[in-house]
Scaffold this active site. Structure first.
Site, mmCIF file in Angstrom:
data_model
loop_
_atom_site.group_PDB
_atom_site.id
_atom_site.type_symbol
_atom_site.label_atom_id
_atom_site.label_comp_id
_atom_site.label_asym_id
_atom_site.label_seq_id
_atom_site.Cartn_x
_atom_site.Cartn_y
_atom_site.Cartn_z
ATOM 1 N N ARG A 168 -38.109 -38.626 -53.187
ATOM 2 C CA ARG A 168 -36.718 -38.877 -53.607
ATOM 3 C C ARG A 168 -36.596 -38.805 -55.129
ATOM 4 N NH1 ARG A 168 -35.901 -44.511 -51.457
ATOM 5 N NH2 ARG A 168 -33.974 -44.442 -52.628
ATOM 6 N N SER A 183 -35.648 -48.630 -47.945
ATOM 7 C CA SER A 183 -36.883 -48.653 -48.743
ATOM 8 C C SER A 183 -37.239 -50.102 -49.108
ATOM 9 C CB SER A 183 -36.655 -47.800 -50.001
ATOM 10 O OG SER A 183 -37.630 -48.048 -50.964
ATOM 11 N N LYS A 187 -40.370 -52.872 -47.061
ATOM 12 C CA LYS A 187 -41.461 -53.613 -47.709
ATOM 13 C C LYS A 187 -41.314 -55.112 -47.478
ATOM 14 C CE LYS A 187 -40.485 -51.038 -51.152
ATOM 15 N NZ LYS A 187 -40.235 -50.079 -52.193
HETATM 16 N N1 URA Z 1 -36.612 -50.123 -55.064
HETATM 17 C C1 URA Z 1 -37.241 -49.705 -53.952
HETATM 18 O O1 URA Z 1 -38.220 -50.305 -53.529
HETATM 19 N N2 URA Z 1 -36.751 -48.615 -53.316
HETATM 20 C C2 URA Z 1 -35.668 -47.936 -53.729
HETATM 21 O O2 URA Z 1 -35.275 -46.972 -53.104
HETATM 22 C C3 URA Z 1 -35.036 -48.382 -54.899
HETATM 23 C C4 URA Z 1 -35.531 -49.492 -55.544
#
Ligand code: URA
Length: 433
Positions: A168, A183, A187
């Protein structure tokens, strides 16, 4: 299933199935689909967007591409906090021990800084000896014993996100709300906490520059979290100027310690208390907002949050002498004063420009491989609304180079002046439950 059909479908604005999303995420992570096809799909997503179901499926596919941390051996309700990234944002260093000080376990995986924003792990590494890598057993043991551990994100946490994020970054598809939301949330979900408080930044130093975009991102992340069974709240907070007065790794640790010792640094204290209260409420340990906030305020004043911080540093092998004597933390060789260019009020301070000025000094990384210098940074002497006269010191560069011209120019560019006192902006715009 063929990747070209998936691209075609999304290009035409149709909804992808869960199977199609899992297929491209897993095959791309394995390396069986080429970058050019995934790039085309990302661009189609950028323009066509994703439905709530698609975004949740993308999040889960990325979670399942790697390890999911099992925190079930930690007693109690585990809460996590995540900021979408800002300048001078040392809030995690304050909030994590503060929440732990009232007995709620904080099991936090944090990242490093990249570009103009800092990362909690880099900041903690300003403390000599501090270990950010821990085994799973040590991590769980520390949280059970001290109610707090902060470790560096393992390499195998959502590896699909790592690969997709890198793509990206070079295909102009970062700033898409479903892609950012999935995203970040992948996590957070893989990190295993029961509840999550998100600090979604808005303004010049944030990823999302407008309140409208920040609100849309916050709502999307809350929706994903809920769909995946997490208790989640998002706080939208201001990033139109840096938080606090210190920027840079050791500088920020020093300022966080001062807040933990009960010093009144208004924006840091207010935002920390709000985020900590939201975390405590999600853990359902207090009956209402007022009681929870009062208890947290008490622990900032009576030194309990500070003692918890010290214990946490010791447990992760950091030198606690520097906590009691913050002047022993790293500092740069040269302190260079930056002067006001004109008389008037400070109308605004572009937080991104301040972050870049600190990065040019060596406080941040341009690429993931760069080494950072924990000692360098910036002290802001004047913030928005302060009255200054031309030639007065507005900031100090902590530099290991005698002439940090690039940082000086950038920092001067960050400051804007006006003849009238600017209207104060809210620090907290909205709380999305
Ligand atoms: N932080 C992330 O972990 N992913 C993103 O896409 C943008 C900011």
């Amino acid at each position: 299933m063929k990747m070209v059909d998936i691209i075609h479908k999304k290009r035409d604005g149709k909804e992808l199935t869960r199977e199609e999303i899992y297929f491209f995420v897993h095959e791309y992570t394995k390396g069986t689909i080429p970058d050019y096809q995934v790039s085309a799909l990302l661009m189609a997503i950028y323009f066509q967007g994703m439905t709530a179901d698609e975004t949740a499926a993308l999040t889960m596919a990325m979670v399942q591409s790697g390890d999911v941390i099992d925190l079930s051996n930690i007693h109690g309700h585990k809460v996590d906090k995540h900021s979408t990234g800002g300048v001078g944002d040392k809030i995690s260093l304050i909030v994590a021990p503060l929440v732990a000080s009232v007995g709620i376990p904080v099991a936090k995986m944090s990242g490093r800084g990249l570009g103009h924003t800092g990362g909690t792990i880099d900041k903690l590494e300003s403390i000599a000896g501090f270990q950010v890598e821990m085994t799973k057993e040590e991590f769980i043991e520390n949280v059970n014993k001290y109610k707090i551990a902060i470790a560096s994100q393992t390499g195998n946490l959502a590896p699909a996100d790592k690969k997709l994020y890198a793509l990206r970054d070079v295909t102009a598809t970062v700033d898409s709300i479903p892609l950012i939301a999935s995203s970040i949330m992948s996590k957070k979900i893989a990190s295993g906490a029961d509840s999550i408080v998100l600090d979604v930044k808005t303004g010049s130093g944030a990823f999302m520059k407008t309140l409208e975009d920040s609100e849309a991102l916050a709502k999307e992340m809350v929706r994903i979290g809920k769909k995946l069974g997490k208790n989640i709240v998002a706080v939208i907070s201001d990033m139109n100027q840096p938080l606090g007065f210190e920027v840079g790794n050791a500088n920020e640790v020093k300022e966080a310690i001062r807040v933990l010792r009960g010093e009144e640094i208004e924006d840091l204290k207010t935002l920390s208390l709000e985020l900590a209260t939201q975390m405590v409420l999600l853990a359902q340990s207090y009956p209402d907002y007022g009681t929870a906030k009062k208890e947290l305020e008490k622990n900032l004043k009576n030194g309990k949050a500070y003692e918890t911080f010290k214990q946490f540093i010791q447990a992760q092998h950091g030198n606690t002498k520097v906590i009691d004597h913050i002047e022993l933390l790293p500092d740069a060789k040269y302190h260079i004063e930056v002067k006001a260019e004109e008389d008037g009020y400070i109308a605004s301070i572009d937080a991104e420009a301040v972050g870049l000025a600190a990065m040019y000094l060596g406080a941040g990384r341009v690429t993931k491989e760069d080494q950072i210098d924990h000692a360098v940074g910036i002290t802001l002497k004047k913030k928005v609304g302060y009255k200054v006269i031309a030639g007065e010191t507005i900031a100090i560069l902590h530099s290991n180079h005698p002439n940090p011209t690039e940082s000086m120019v950038k920092l001067k560019e960050a400051y804007h002046y006006s003849n009238t006192k600017p209207q104060p902006r809210p620090l907290i715009y909205q709380i999305i439950q």
